[in-house]
Design an enzyme around this catalytic site. Structure first.
Site, PDB file in Angstrom:
ATOM      1  N   TYR A   1     -37.188 -16.673  27.836  1.00  0.00           N
ATOM      2  CA  TYR A   1     -38.481 -16.384  27.200  1.00  0.00           C
ATOM      3  C   TYR A   1     -39.501 -15.911  28.241  1.00  0.00           C
ATOM      4  O   TYR A   1     -39.445 -16.324  29.391  1.00  0.00           O
ATOM      5  CB  TYR A   1     -39.020 -17.645  26.511  1.00  0.00           C
TER       6      TYR A   1
ATOM      7  N   SER B   1     -37.672 -20.746  13.420  1.00  0.00           N
ATOM      8  CA  SER B   1     -38.184 -19.796  12.416  1.00  0.00           C
ATOM      9  C   SER B   1     -38.394 -20.450  11.050  1.00  0.00           C
ATOM     10  O   SER B   1     -37.983 -19.899  10.020  1.00  0.00           O
ATOM     11  CB  SER B   1     -37.255 -18.584  12.278  1.00  0.00           C
TER      12      SER B   1
ATOM     13  N   LEU C   1     -40.979 -20.491   9.403  1.00  0.00           N
ATOM     14  CA  LEU C   1     -41.838 -19.584   8.631  1.00  0.00           C
ATOM     15  C   LEU C   1     -41.205 -18.205   8.509  1.00  0.00           C
ATOM     16  O   LEU C   1     -41.868 -17.248   8.111  1.00  0.00           O
ATOM     17  CB  LEU C   1     -43.215 -19.482   9.290  1.00  0.00           C
TER      18      LEU C   1
ATOM     19  N   GLY D   1     -42.808 -15.236  10.155  1.00  0.00           N
ATOM     20  CA  GLY D   1     -44.074 -14.820   9.550  1.00  0.00           C
ATOM     21  C   GLY D   1     -43.960 -14.320   8.136  1.00  0.00           C
ATOM     22  O   GLY D   1     -44.987 -14.149   7.446  1.00  0.00           O
TER      23      GLY D   1
ATOM     24  N   LEU E   1     -43.030 -15.889   5.488  1.00  0.00           N
ATOM     25  CA  LEU E   1     -43.520 -16.885   4.536  1.00  0.00           C
ATOM     26  C   LEU E   1     -45.029 -17.110   4.603  1.00  0.00           C
ATOM     27  O   LEU E   1     -45.579 -17.832   3.773  1.00  0.00           O
ATOM     28  CB  LEU E   1     -42.775 -18.205   4.737  1.00  0.00           C
ATOM     29  N   THR E   2     -45.705 -16.483   5.565  1.00  0.00           N
ATOM     30  CA  THR E   2     -47.169 -16.523   5.554  1.00  0.00           C
ATOM     31  C   THR E   2     -47.731 -15.540   4.535  1.00  0.00           C
ATOM     32  O   THR E   2     -48.891 -15.636   4.148  1.00  0.00           O
ATOM     33  CB  THR E   2     -47.745 -16.153   6.936  1.00  0.00           C
ATOM     34  N   GLY E   3     -46.911 -14.561   4.148  1.00  0.00           N
ATOM     35  CA  GLY E   3     -47.360 -13.525   3.216  1.00  0.00           C
ATOM     36  C   GLY E   3     -47.955 -12.310   3.884  1.00  0.00           C
ATOM     37  O   GLY E   3     -48.320 -11.340   3.194  1.00  0.00           O
ATOM     38  N   LYS E   4     -48.027 -12.304   5.215  1.00  0.00           N
ATOM     39  CA  LYS E   4     -48.746 -11.221   5.888  1.00  0.00           C
ATOM     40  C   LYS E   4     -48.027  -9.883   5.842  1.00  0.00           C
ATOM     41  O   LYS E   4     -48.645  -8.846   6.114  1.00  0.00           O
ATOM     42  CB  LYS E   4     -49.047 -11.603   7.334  1.00  0.00           C
TER      43      LYS E   4
END
Length: 347
Positions: A53, A236, A238, A241, A243-246
């Site tokens: 990373y 992961s 979410l 991302g 599942l944030t709807g973005k």
């Protein structure tokens, strides 16, 4: 924050874990240190990183920066005792780490020392292999997975070599516990069986993808985890991302992962947005932030889970932490199961 044992060890970790894979790249050090402070203040004691990373993108010249950022926080604050640190050694790779060479016993001994130096600590609490060298069905490889080329004895010999090196590191006080990542049920049971037969360190955890949109873990891996007392470190949660709807309705926010790598590591598919919308609608119908629903769902599972979430910015982390006390009703959990049947494996 709920505390759970890490496998059969005496290490207690929060059931939420702060992922750090953007630290040193998308997330500058000042913001990263703010995030660690916020997480610890919220009751999270668990941080996950890896030698390769940061990501987005992974580059040879940035390898190790996330570990260094954590190490600098430890040096600055003196709060090493407040956190449990998990890191990972890389497997075969395109050349980011060790010019693409994976790991064996000798590499493990070298990589542990390198991570200790970057982290500015005397001991790594959980040391993980980032993926099995024989191959893995994770990261959308399940659609074409073919294990027929594997050599069973070579795999078992490799496991013994690695476990012996890890045992040496445990005896030297350099690591406390070990785990795998992106592993299968067969792989986990073989790691455990080999260790128990030889009196070597036992796998305490497995770090696999797990979310409302990715539920491969729910069958044979769940059975393995329950019977072998292996804690899932779900990454992961979410869905990068989604599942944030973005990303709904064609949106691609500037600086987002989709803007950087396009398909979210294969998660962008013709069916994923319809499935995501179903979960967003369910959250809205029950007055829930979809981020909070996705994270709270992890706590409803019939096996031990510490959910690894990441935030590019402290503002994103603030939103996630606001849902730390959310508990889902039986009605919502049942509705989630129904949506999983209606939208199975959308990527």
């Amino acid at each position: 924050m709920k505390m759970i044992p890490l496998g059969r060890t005496d290490i207690m970790v929060s059931d939420w874990c702060l992922g750090t894979m953007t630290y040193g790249n998308q997330t500058p050090q000042d913001d990263a240190h703010t995030q660690i402070d916020m997480a610890v203040d919220a009751g999270i004691n668990f941080l996950d990183t890896a030698e390769m990373y940061p990501v987005n993108p992974i580059r040879a010249e940035t390898v190790g920066l996330s570990e260094q950022v954590i190490g600098n926080w430890i040096a600055k604050t003196g709060r090493r005792h407040d956190i449990v640190i998990a890191t990972k050694v890389s497997g075969d790779n395109p050349g980011w780490v060790r010019e693409g060479r994976g790991y064996d016993g000798a590499v493990i001994r070298e990589a542990v020392d390198t991570s200790l130096k970057r982290l500015q600590t005397d001991v790594i609490d959980l040391y993980q292999m980032h993926w099995p060298l024989r191959g893995s069905y994770m990261f959308r490889q399940n659609w074409t997975y073919d294990p027929s080329g594997q050599n069973r004895q070579e795999t078992l010999d490799h496991m013994m070599d690695v476990l012996t090196a890890l045992a040496d590191c445990v005896k030297a006080g350099k690591i406390k516990a070990i785990g795998m990542s992106n592993e299968s049920a067969w792989g986990m049971t073989k790691w455990i069986d080999q260790a128990e037969c030889a009196g070597l360190p036992r796998m305490a955890s497995v770090q696999n993808e797990y979310s409302l949109l990715c539920r491969l873990y729910d069958t044979d891996m769940a059975e393995m985890a329950v019977n072998e007392d292996v804690t899932l470190l779900s990454f992961s949660p979410l869905a990068c991302g989604l599942l944030t709807g973005k990303y709904q309705n064609g949106a691609v926010p500037d600086g987002s992962r989709m803007a950087i790598n396009g398909d979210l590591g294969g998660r962008k598919s013709p069916r994923v947005f319809e499935a995501t919308q179903a979960y967003l609608d369910l959250a809205a119908a029950h007055g829930l932030d979809p981020v909070h629903m996705a994270m709270a769902w992890q706590r409803t599972r019939p096996f031990a889970v510490s959910a690894i979430f990441g935030a590019t910015t402290a503002a994103q982390l603030e939103r996630i932490l606001a849902g730390a006390d959310v508990v889902l009703s039986d009605e919502v959990v049942s509705a989630i199961d129904n949506l999983n049947r209606a939208h199975p494996m959308p990527y």
